[in-house]
Scaffold this motif. Structure first.
Motif, PDB file in Angstrom:
ATOM      1  N   LEU A   1     -17.836   8.180  11.124  1.00  0.00           N
ATOM      2  CA  LEU A   1     -17.456   9.030   9.327  1.00  0.00           C
ATOM      3  C   LEU A   1     -18.416   8.247   8.647  1.00  0.00           C
ATOM      4  N   TYR A   2     -18.662   7.061   8.809  1.00  0.00           N
ATOM      5  CA  TYR A   2     -19.340   6.041   7.044  1.00  0.00           C
ATOM      6  C   TYR A   2     -20.759   5.657   7.304  1.00  0.00           C
ATOM      7  N   GLY A   3     -21.258   5.084   8.726  1.00  0.00           N
ATOM      8  CA  GLY A   3     -22.351   4.858   8.794  1.00  0.00           C
ATOM      9  C   GLY A   3     -22.611   3.423   8.098  1.00  0.00           C
ATOM     10  N   GLU A   4     -23.514   3.064   7.979  1.00  0.00           N
ATOM     11  CA  GLU A   4     -23.501   2.147   7.129  1.00  0.00           C
ATOM     12  C   GLU A   4     -22.846   1.794   6.218  1.00  0.00           C
ATOM     13  N   TYR A   5     -22.106   2.175   5.361  1.00  0.00           N
ATOM     14  CA  TYR A   5     -20.969   2.331   5.027  1.00  0.00           C
ATOM     15  C   TYR A   5     -19.543   1.680   5.422  1.00  0.00           C
ATOM     16  N   THR A   6     -19.402   1.690   6.214  1.00  0.00           N
ATOM     17  CA  THR A   6     -18.253   1.510   7.678  1.00  0.00           C
ATOM     18  C   THR A   6     -17.224  -0.023   6.799  1.00  0.00           C
ATOM     19  N   PHE A   7     -16.215  -0.151   6.458  1.00  0.00           N
ATOM     20  CA  PHE A   7     -15.771  -1.200   6.404  1.00  0.00           C
ATOM     21  C   PHE A   7     -16.170  -2.323   5.274  1.00  0.00           C
ATOM     22  N   LYS A   8     -16.998  -1.249   4.317  1.00  0.00           N
ATOM     23  CA  LYS A   8     -18.007  -1.519   3.377  1.00  0.00           C
ATOM     24  C   LYS A   8     -17.480  -1.640   1.530  1.00  0.00           C
ATOM     25  N   THR A   9     -16.982  -2.265   0.990  1.00  0.00           N
ATOM     26  CA  THR A   9     -16.793  -1.798  -0.509  1.00  0.00           C
ATOM     27  C   THR A   9     -18.252  -1.779  -1.356  1.00  0.00           C
ATOM     28  N   PHE A  10     -18.652  -0.840  -2.605  1.00  0.00           N
ATOM     29  CA  PHE A  10     -19.567  -0.317  -3.134  1.00  0.00           C
ATOM     30  C   PHE A  10     -19.619   0.369  -4.586  1.00  0.00           C
ATOM     31  N   ASP A  11     -20.985  -0.058  -5.000  1.00  0.00           N
ATOM     32  CA  ASP A  11     -20.324   0.969  -6.749  1.00  0.00           C
ATOM     33  C   ASP A  11     -20.842   2.128  -6.481  1.00  0.00           C
ATOM     34  N   GLU A  12     -20.343   3.305  -7.585  1.00  0.00           N
ATOM     35  CA  GLU A  12     -20.819   4.112  -8.246  1.00  0.00           C
ATOM     36  C   GLU A  12     -22.682   4.552  -7.483  1.00  0.00           C
ATOM     37  N   ASN A  13     -23.719   3.600  -7.423  1.00  0.00           N
ATOM     38  CA  ASN A  13     -24.553   3.797  -7.062  1.00  0.00           C
ATOM     39  C   ASN A  13     -25.063   3.683  -5.651  1.00  0.00           C
ATOM     40  N   LYS A  14     -24.103   3.614  -4.808  1.00  0.00           N
ATOM     41  CA  LYS A  14     -24.229   2.992  -3.071  1.00  0.00           C
ATOM     42  C   LYS A  14     -25.009   2.213  -2.958  1.00  0.00           C
ATOM     43  N   LYS A  15     -25.291   0.831  -4.047  1.00  0.00           N
ATOM     44  CA  LYS A  15     -25.359  -0.468  -4.177  1.00  0.00           C
ATOM     45  C   LYS A  15     -24.584  -1.452  -3.873  1.00  0.00           C
ATOM     46  N   ARG A  16     -24.718  -2.482  -3.467  1.00  0.00           N
ATOM     47  CA  ARG A  16     -23.619  -3.861  -3.343  1.00  0.00           C
ATOM     48  C   ARG A  16     -22.388  -3.982  -2.707  1.00  0.00           C
ATOM     49  N   LEU A  17     -23.089  -3.300  -1.330  1.00  0.00           N
ATOM     50  CA  LEU A  17     -22.487  -3.365   0.211  1.00  0.00           C
ATOM     51  C   LEU A  17     -21.735  -4.575   0.254  1.00  0.00           C
ATOM     52  N   LYS A  18     -20.350  -4.683   0.483  1.00  0.00           N
ATOM     53  CA  LYS A  18     -19.461  -5.696   1.008  1.00  0.00           C
ATOM     54  C   LYS A  18     -18.610  -5.421   2.029  1.00  0.00           C
ATOM     55  N   SER A  19     -18.636  -5.934   2.556  1.00  0.00           N
ATOM     56  CA  SER A  19     -17.482  -5.969   3.968  1.00  0.00           C
ATOM     57  C   SER A  19     -16.166  -6.607   3.319  1.00  0.00           C
ATOM     58  N   ASN A  20     -15.210  -5.925   3.587  1.00  0.00           N
ATOM     59  CA  ASN A  20     -14.071  -5.805   2.658  1.00  0.00           C
ATOM     60  C   ASN A  20     -12.805  -6.315   3.938  1.00  0.00           C
ATOM     61  N   THR A  21     -12.422  -6.920   4.596  1.00  0.00           N
ATOM     62  CA  THR A  21     -10.915  -6.914   5.966  1.00  0.00           C
ATOM     63  C   THR A  21      -9.908  -6.141   5.432  1.00  0.00           C
ATOM     64  N   ALA A  22      -9.117  -5.493   3.667  1.00  0.00           N
ATOM     65  CA  ALA A  22      -9.001  -4.784   3.609  1.00  0.00           C
ATOM     66  C   ALA A  22      -8.751  -3.437   4.030  1.00  0.00           C
ATOM     67  N   LEU A  23     -10.535  -3.055   3.833  1.00  0.00           N
ATOM     68  CA  LEU A  23     -10.562  -1.534   4.094  1.00  0.00           C
ATOM     69  C   LEU A  23     -10.681  -1.367   5.309  1.00  0.00           C
ATOM     70  N   PHE A  24     -11.384  -2.982   5.755  1.00  0.00           N
ATOM     71  CA  PHE A  24     -11.463  -2.024   7.216  1.00  0.00           C
ATOM     72  C   PHE A  24      -9.307  -2.070   7.993  1.00  0.00           C
ATOM     73  N   ASP A  25      -8.667  -3.123   7.131  1.00  0.00           N
ATOM     74  CA  ASP A  25      -7.616  -2.756   7.866  1.00  0.00           C
ATOM     75  C   ASP A  25      -7.224  -0.979   7.417  1.00  0.00           C
ATOM     76  N   ALA A  26      -7.423   0.040   6.150  1.00  0.00           N
ATOM     77  CA  ALA A  26      -7.227   0.728   6.185  1.00  0.00           C
ATOM     78  C   ALA A  26      -7.539   1.601   7.074  1.00  0.00           C
ATOM     79  N   GLN A  27      -9.568   1.909   7.312  1.00  0.00           N
ATOM     80  CA  GLN A  27     -10.381   2.312   7.962  1.00  0.00           C
ATOM     81  C   GLN A  27      -9.847   2.308   9.135  1.00  0.00           C
ATOM     82  N   MET A  28      -9.680   1.883  10.320  1.00  0.00           N
ATOM     83  CA  MET A  28      -8.913   1.950  11.153  1.00  0.00           C
ATOM     84  C   MET A  28      -7.763   1.828  11.365  1.00  0.00           C
ATOM     85  N   ILE A  29      -7.014   2.050  10.734  1.00  0.00           N
ATOM     86  CA  ILE A  29      -5.172   2.646  11.067  1.00  0.00           C
ATOM     87  C   ILE A  29      -5.200   3.819  11.153  1.00  0.00           C
TER      88      ILE A  29
END
Length: 366
Positions: free
Chosen positions: A275-303
């Protein structure tokens, strides 16, 4: 002879596990104490116990790191009868003992008595440099074998949260063990083993930015998923004790339960990747840049994925550009973004992001 009688009695006396509530405030005052016994084990006994797996030396994050000179100086200390620091052991439900503090010392002694290295860099008896244990005069061998090392054993009836607290207090290395590294040794068993295996999946490492993970971040993320998947509605902070509770209570999962957990993790992880491809578990800005893995987002997406459980075929047919635009909007919502970055382990925050993300995912799928 009825062997079942022996097994039934052993099951009563040495149960595999006990169910505990980890919140320290829920522990009765009379149970908030350390139950210990002190033993003076001979070196010979310690090496025998290690060989027979009666003493287990868990491989914490750093494993065995002493060099041969450090190990040799320890052996020399035994020879000159210099006191050896106390070793701390934890009694397991099956009566085996796990090393809490003393990993390097006991491993060095075991390796030397098994002829794994020659002595080197000795200060008091340099004449013994180059000798392996089997090459020493038998009198030296007996002297070393007969030396005693004081061991304090934390008994199995000590509450696991009290044990964990003690382990943290004894954690005095130059690089402190983090909670997951402690769990890796304290709750070592089938559950931790399958988590370690899953954390080494290359796609998972890439998605979670744990390719060079030296502090078990990936393992803790998977443990978080299992614990929240089990019953996220009943989550209570702090997260550390919540994960301790799950790891303790499920330490000896049977093979069927482990296979089920493994399948649940892989299915939901692969759906997130789809569903999310390279953006899986990543936060990013409006330009789809500054990708950063985020544990809280991991929780939200997986659960949320496990909550809705859409078929893979449905995910494959979705317009991924549309999904990414909707996700960009969600991450741009200050209120939701705060749930990923501020007070992330507060009960209300955990519930908020899972509920809101489940609602978000449901709308994408409809």
């Amino acid at each position: 002879m009825d062997n079942n009688k022996s097994t039934r009695l052993a099951n009563k006396l040495f149960p595999v596990k006990e169910e505990y509530e980890i919140d320290i405030l829920d522990i009765p005052a009379e149970k908030r104490k350390l139950n210990t016994e002190t033993y003076d084990f001979t070196v010979s006994t310690i090496v025998e116990y290690i060989s027979e797996k009666h003493i287990d030396i868990p491989m914490f994050q750093r494993g065995y790191v002493w060099n041969r000179a450090q190990a040799s100086r320890l052996i020399e200390s035994l020879i000159i009868q210099c006191p050896i620091p106390v070793v701390y052991l934890s009694q397991n439900p099956d009566e085996t003992l796990s090393v809490i503090d003393g990993n390097q010392r006991l491993t060095s002694i075991s390796l030397f008595l098994n002829d794994e290295f020659p002595l080197t860099g000795l200060a008091t008896y340099p004449e013994l440099d180059g000798f392996k244990f089997s090459e020493l005069d038998p009198r030296f061998q007996r002297h070393i074998r007969n030396r005693t090392i004081r061991c304090i054993v934390i008994l199995k009836d000590t509450h696991p949260q009290i044990k964990f607290d003690v382990f943290e207090r004894l954690n005095t290395g130059s690089v402190k063990l983090n909670p997951q590294e402690l769990r890796h040794g304290i709750y070592n068993g089938p559950l931790i083993e399958i988590i370690e295996e899953l954390s080494n999946i290359s796609q998972f490492k890439k998605a979670t930015s744990t390719t060079n993970d030296k502090r078990m971040k990936g393992e803790e993320m998977i443990l978080r998923f299992f614990a929240l998947y089990d019953n996220w509605q009943d989550y209570q902070k702090p997260m550390t004790t919540y994960l301790n509770n799950y790891a303790e209570n499920n330490r000896f999962f049977d093979q069927n339960s482990l296979e089920r957990l493994e399948e649940i993790f892989k299915v939901n992880f692969n759906k997130c990747l789809e569903l999310y491809g390279e953006y899986t578990f990543k936060t990013f800005d409006e330009n789809k840049k500054r990708l950063k893995s985020n544990t809280a987002l991991f929780d939200a997406q997986m659960i949320s994925m496990s909550n809705i459980n859409p078929p893979m075929e449905q995910l494959e047919k979705l317009n991924k550009e549309m999904v990414l635009e909707k996700l960009t909007e969600l991450l741009g919502n200050e209120d939701f973004y705060d749930s990923l970055t501020k007070g992330t382990t507060d009960r209300n925050t955990v519930h908020k992001r899972i509920i809101e993300y489940t609602d978000f995912l449901g709308k994408i799928l409809n």
